[in-house]
Scaffold this motif. Structure first.
Motif, PDB file in Angstrom:
ATOM      1  N   VAL A  29      13.798  36.971  18.238  1.00  0.00           N
ATOM      2  CA  VAL A  29      14.201  37.231  19.845  1.00  0.00           C
ATOM      3  C   VAL A  29      14.985  36.419  20.356  1.00  0.00           C
ATOM      4  CG1 VAL A  29      13.448  37.856  22.152  1.00  0.00           C
ATOM      5  CG2 VAL A  29      12.136  38.197  20.438  1.00  0.00           C
ATOM      6  N   ILE A  30      16.371  36.419  20.040  1.00  0.00           N
ATOM      7  CA  ILE A  30      17.463  35.488  20.413  1.00  0.00           C
ATOM      8  C   ILE A  30      17.918  35.932  22.307  1.00  0.00           C
ATOM      9  CG2 ILE A  30      18.913  35.132  20.544  1.00  0.00           C
ATOM     10  CD1 ILE A  30      19.400  35.760  17.639  1.00  0.00           C
ATOM     11  N   ILE A  31      17.685  34.895  23.341  1.00  0.00           N
ATOM     12  CA  ILE A  31      18.362  34.572  24.418  1.00  0.00           C
ATOM     13  C   ILE A  31      19.289  34.342  24.441  1.00  0.00           C
ATOM     14  CG2 ILE A  31      17.575  33.941  27.193  1.00  0.00           C
ATOM     15  CD1 ILE A  31      15.319  35.834  25.207  1.00  0.00           C
ATOM     16  N   LEU A  55      10.848  46.106  16.789  1.00  0.00           N
ATOM     17  CA  LEU A  55       9.816  44.833  17.131  1.00  0.00           C
ATOM     18  C   LEU A  55       8.966  45.224  18.847  1.00  0.00           C
ATOM     19  CD1 LEU A  55       8.528  42.213  17.118  1.00  0.00           C
ATOM     20  CD2 LEU A  55      10.238  41.504  18.742  1.00  0.00           C
ATOM     21  N   SER A  56       7.730  45.545  18.133  1.00  0.00           N
ATOM     22  CA  SER A  56       7.074  46.558  19.736  1.00  0.00           C
ATOM     23  C   SER A  56       7.520  45.401  21.113  1.00  0.00           C
ATOM     24  CB  SER A  56       5.848  46.802  19.484  1.00  0.00           C
ATOM     25  OG  SER A  56       5.069  45.375  19.144  1.00  0.00           O
ATOM     26  N   TRP A  57       6.958  45.835  21.941  1.00  0.00           N
ATOM     27  CA  TRP A  57       7.165  45.441  23.047  1.00  0.00           C
ATOM     28  C   TRP A  57       5.751  44.494  23.458  1.00  0.00           C
ATOM     29  CZ3 TRP A  57       3.625  44.417  27.299  1.00  0.00           C
ATOM     30  CH2 TRP A  57       4.124  43.868  28.605  1.00  0.00           C
ATOM     31  N   VAL A  58       4.794  44.567  23.081  1.00  0.00           N
ATOM     32  CA  VAL A  58       3.870  43.538  22.890  1.00  0.00           C
ATOM     33  C   VAL A  58       4.804  42.277  22.248  1.00  0.00           C
ATOM     34  CG1 VAL A  58       1.775  43.359  22.354  1.00  0.00           C
ATOM     35  CG2 VAL A  58       2.495  45.444  22.960  1.00  0.00           C
ATOM     36  N   MET A  59       4.775  42.551  20.661  1.00  0.00           N
ATOM     37  CA  MET A  59       5.262  41.478  20.169  1.00  0.00           C
ATOM     38  C   MET A  59       6.493  40.384  20.885  1.00  0.00           C
ATOM     39  SD  MET A  59       5.050  39.160  17.066  1.00  0.00           S
ATOM     40  CE  MET A  59       4.569  39.882  15.913  1.00  0.00           C
ATOM     41  N   LYS A  60       7.406  41.595  20.866  1.00  0.00           N
ATOM     42  CA  LYS A  60       8.062  40.941  21.745  1.00  0.00           C
ATOM     43  C   LYS A  60       8.165  39.985  22.889  1.00  0.00           C
ATOM     44  CE  LYS A  60      12.695  42.809  22.878  1.00  0.00           C
ATOM     45  NZ  LYS A  60      13.444  43.546  23.234  1.00  0.00           N
ATOM     46  N   LEU A  63       6.108  37.006  21.774  1.00  0.00           N
ATOM     47  CA  LEU A  63       7.135  35.766  21.426  1.00  0.00           C
ATOM     48  C   LEU A  63       7.663  35.169  22.561  1.00  0.00           C
ATOM     49  CD1 LEU A  63       9.438  37.762  18.235  1.00  0.00           C
ATOM     50  CD2 LEU A  63       7.629  35.843  18.695  1.00  0.00           C
ATOM     51  N   LEU A  64       8.299  35.948  24.008  1.00  0.00           N
ATOM     52  CA  LEU A  64       8.904  35.285  24.888  1.00  0.00           C
ATOM     53  C   LEU A  64       7.455  34.533  25.238  1.00  0.00           C
ATOM     54  CD1 LEU A  64      11.238  38.264  25.834  1.00  0.00           C
ATOM     55  CD2 LEU A  64      11.977  36.202  25.145  1.00  0.00           C
ATOM     56  N   ASP A  65       6.860  34.107  25.507  1.00  0.00           N
ATOM     57  CA  ASP A  65       6.002  34.256  26.383  1.00  0.00           C
ATOM     58  C   ASP A  65       5.159  32.481  25.549  1.00  0.00           C
ATOM     59  OD1 ASP A  65       5.099  35.572  28.144  1.00  0.00           O
ATOM     60  OD2 ASP A  65       3.372  36.465  27.193  1.00  0.00           O
ATOM     61  N   VAL A  66       5.335  32.850  24.010  1.00  0.00           N
ATOM     62  CA  VAL A  66       5.416  31.453  23.651  1.00  0.00           C
ATOM     63  C   VAL A  66       6.402  30.625  23.331  1.00  0.00           C
ATOM     64  CG1 VAL A  66       5.076  30.348  21.147  1.00  0.00           C
ATOM     65  CG2 VAL A  66       3.991  32.092  21.255  1.00  0.00           C
ATOM     66  N   ALA A  67       7.597  30.789  23.886  1.00  0.00           N
ATOM     67  CA  ALA A  67       8.998  30.148  24.185  1.00  0.00           C
ATOM     68  C   ALA A  67       8.587  29.702  25.253  1.00  0.00           C
ATOM     69  CB  ALA A  67       9.990  31.330  23.524  1.00  0.00           C
ATOM     70  N   ARG A  72       7.826  24.691  28.723  1.00  0.00           N
ATOM     71  CA  ARG A  72       7.393  24.117  29.818  1.00  0.00           C
ATOM     72  C   ARG A  72       6.665  22.728  29.581  1.00  0.00           C
ATOM     73  NH1 ARG A  72       5.258  29.823  31.026  1.00  0.00           N
ATOM     74  NH2 ARG A  72       7.184  30.492  32.972  1.00  0.00           N
ATOM     75  N   PHE A  73       5.692  23.397  28.463  1.00  0.00           N
ATOM     76  CA  PHE A  73       5.142  21.868  28.468  1.00  0.00           C
ATOM     77  C   PHE A  73       5.896  21.036  26.535  1.00  0.00           C
ATOM     78  CE2 PHE A  73       2.599  25.028  29.554  1.00  0.00           C
ATOM     79  CZ  PHE A  73       1.697  23.912  30.405  1.00  0.00           C
TER      80      PHE A  73
END
Length: 82
Positions: A29-31, A55-60, A63-67, A72-73
């Motif tokens: 995923v690229i932002i 790419l499924s919505w769940v996988m996208k 990946l965004l949640d991990v990023a 944040r941390f």
């Protein structure tokens, strides 16, 4: 898919083949932050999201949640004044 998109997919694959030869990327995923003269004149911009094919919505979302969590941390301040 467009030629430009196919080239981007190939470039991502080639980058990881060179930097991590024992791994392969099966999803990405690229932002991006985009501007145009018209948007700037109105004090606006656009945030775009581009992802690997099929790419499924769940996988996208994952990946965004991990990023976001890593960002944040992160202990890096983002300042490169050194």
């Amino acid at each position: 898919m467009s030629v430009a998109y196919d080239n981007l997919c190939a470039a991502i694959r080639d980058y990881y083949a060179e930097t991590e030869p024992d791994a392969y990327v099966d999803a990405w995923v690229i932002i991006n932050h985009k501007r145009t003269l018209d948007l700037e004149a109105n004090g606006q911009s656009i945030v775009g999201v581009l992802s690997s094919p099929d790419l499924s919505w769940v996988m996208k979302r994952g990946l965004l949640d991990v990023a976001l969590t890593e960002d944040r941390f992160s202990t890096e301040s983002g300042d490169d004044d050194d």
